[in-house]
Write an enzyme that holds these catalytic residues in place. Structure first.
Site, PDB file in Angstrom:
ATOM      1  N   SER A   1      30.606  74.359 -15.822  1.00  0.00           N
ATOM      2  CA  SER A   1      30.682  75.261 -16.456  1.00  0.00           C
ATOM      3  C   SER A   1      31.593  75.852 -17.472  1.00  0.00           C
ATOM      4  O   SER A   1      31.992  75.427 -17.532  1.00  0.00           O
ATOM      5  CB  SER A   1      29.485  76.217 -16.083  1.00  0.00           C
ATOM      6  OG  SER A   1      28.219  77.038 -17.462  1.00  0.00           O
TER       7      SER A   1
ATOM      8  N   HIS B   1      27.744  72.572 -18.888  1.00  0.00           N
ATOM      9  CA  HIS B   1      27.342  73.531 -19.657  1.00  0.00           C
ATOM     10  C   HIS B   1      28.197  73.105 -20.807  1.00  0.00           C
ATOM     11  O   HIS B   1      28.273  74.137 -21.298  1.00  0.00           O
ATOM     12  CB  HIS B   1      26.635  74.941 -19.104  1.00  0.00           C
ATOM     13  CG  HIS B   1      25.970  74.963 -17.675  1.00  0.00           C
ATOM     14  ND1 HIS B   1      25.972  75.634 -17.315  1.00  0.00           N
ATOM     15  CD2 HIS B   1      25.246  73.430 -17.483  1.00  0.00           C
ATOM     16  CE1 HIS B   1      25.416  75.913 -16.082  1.00  0.00           C
ATOM     17  NE2 HIS B   1      25.035  74.103 -16.016  1.00  0.00           N
TER      18      HIS B   1
ATOM     19  N   ASP C   1      23.997  76.736 -11.013  1.00  0.00           N
ATOM     20  CA  ASP C   1      22.798  75.760 -11.226  1.00  0.00           C
ATOM     21  C   ASP C   1      23.988  74.674 -10.393  1.00  0.00           C
ATOM     22  O   ASP C   1      25.373  74.466 -10.342  1.00  0.00           O
ATOM     23  CB  ASP C   1      23.732  75.514 -12.666  1.00  0.00           C
ATOM     24  CG  ASP C   1      22.863  73.769 -12.502  1.00  0.00           C
ATOM     25  OD1 ASP C   1      21.873  73.527 -12.615  1.00  0.00           O
ATOM     26  OD2 ASP C   1      22.871  73.453 -13.629  1.00  0.00           O
TER      27      ASP C   1
END
Length: 376
Positions: free
Chosen positions: A197, A223, A319
């Site tokens: 991310s 992401h 995540d």
């Protein structure tokens, strides 16, 4: 998006933010959003890149939120000047979701920007209702700005800070423990899965270049919004020499290729027609993300069983944690990027502190370590 150094200057006050955007409406909305958090201070709000360079030198902000398309001096021209004017500053590119802006944003990340966020519409009605954008903006600013605050004394403190309050109960081991394996155990994966991310694109450019001859598929979730992920795949191919593409529904997963989860869809897998195909999932976000790393890893664990390796690279939040639990439970291996070389140690910190990792490594060491696992 270079790794943050422990020698970075630290401050104990609020996170100082400079806004650089030619839209009065957007600046007004983002300014009010940022100032709603007591831990953030807006030190400047200017309308073009030239003013942004001057303001960065004057205020030495922790974070600059930088537009791309502006009069007088655009964002891509201003970026290196801002980085020079305020050493150590973290720049978040804020751009609209167009193919051209996605291309420019990826270039900005390569030139030293730290993160990117999709700009809300210029419409006053849309902006006033953009609660998700406000929460996302504040979260990114606080995660990145804290790297100029007092560094956490322990890995647990770091993961708690960057993984979010709701994840605090998961942060129990200090320091993190590595998974033990049987002496002489042979592990030869048939898949490499990557989750990343904040800070991810440059980390991906660095590690994927080491994987040219692994002869396994590489699947990754970064992401990013729609449009950006397609451009990311193109940049991975250009930067690393490894064939890369945005994943499509029904696409066959082949050795030696990189498949990037498309923005706005989760990427999962199914065995069909004598091989493995990509199955795009339009279900709800997980961990506030879509695509999310967790659905990808859970699906990969179901399809490949123990025969795959997971890398969790720099990123905000947690995540990849539940997916990595599925990987470890099925006999697969998990490697995390270490705190020192991560832009934000939320995602890798969460899997490390939960004892899921076979190794926690500096970014420059990950490529060679993975190659050893693959016998290269």
């Amino acid at each position: 998006m270079s790794p943050l150094s422990s020698s970075t200057a630290y401050t104990n006050g609020p996170i100082n933010v400079l806004l650089v955007d030619d839209s009065d409406v957007v600046r007004g909305f983002m300014g009010r959003a940022l100032e709603s958090d007591p831990g953030i201070k807006l030190v400047g709000s200017v309308a073009n890149g030239e003013q942004g360079v001057t303001s960065a030198a004057r205020h030495n902000p922790d974070i600059v939120i930088l537009d791309i398309e502006m009069p007088v001096m655009d964002g891509i021209t201003a970026l290196p000047k801002i980085l020079a004017a305020s050493p150590g500053v973290r720049v978040i590119i804020c751009s609209t979701l167009t193919l051209r802006n996605a291309e420019i944003t990826l270039k900005a990340l390569q030139l030293g920007a730290t993160d990117c966020i999709a700009k809300p519409s210029n419409s006053g009605d849309d902006i006033r209702s953009a609660g998700d954008f406000q929460q996302d903006l504040i979260a990114r600013v606080k995660a990145l700005g804290h790297r100029r605050g007092t560094p956490p004394r322990t890995a647990a403190a770091a993961a708690s800070m960057y993984a979010g309050r709701h994840n605090a109960a998961l942060i129990q081991k200090t320091p993190y423990e590595l998974r033990k394996h049987l002496p002489g155990e042979i592990f030869r994966p048939n898949l490499l899965a990557i989750g990343s991310s904040t800070g991810g694109p440059q980390a991906l450019f660095k590690v994927i270049g080491s994987f040219k001859d692994l002869n396994v598929p590489i699947v990754l979730t970064q992401h990013m919004p729609a449009t950006f992920t397609k451009i990311l795949a193109q940049h991975i191919a250009q930067q690393t020499g490894v064939e890369a593409m945005e994943g499509e529904n029904g696409m066959k997963v082949e050795n030696g290729k990189v498949y990037v989860a498309p923005g706005g869809r989760h990427m999962t897998f199914a065995r069909r027609n004598g091989g493995v195909e990509i199955v795009l999932d339009d279900g709800p976000p997980e961990n506030l993300c879509k695509p999310s790393v967790d659905p990808m890893l859970r699906s990969a664990a179901h399809v490949w069983g123990s025969k795959f390796l997971t890398l969790i690279l720099t990123g905000m939040g947690h995540d990849g944690l539940s997916g990595s639990k599925a990987v470890a439970a099925g006999g697969g291996r998990v490697i995390a990027q270490d705190q020192e070389t991560s832009v934000v140690w939320g995602m890798p910190g969460a899997v490390a502190i939960n004892g899921l990792c076979s190794a926690v490594l500096p970014l420059p060491d990950i490529g060679s370590f993975v190659r050893q696992i693959f016998g290269k």
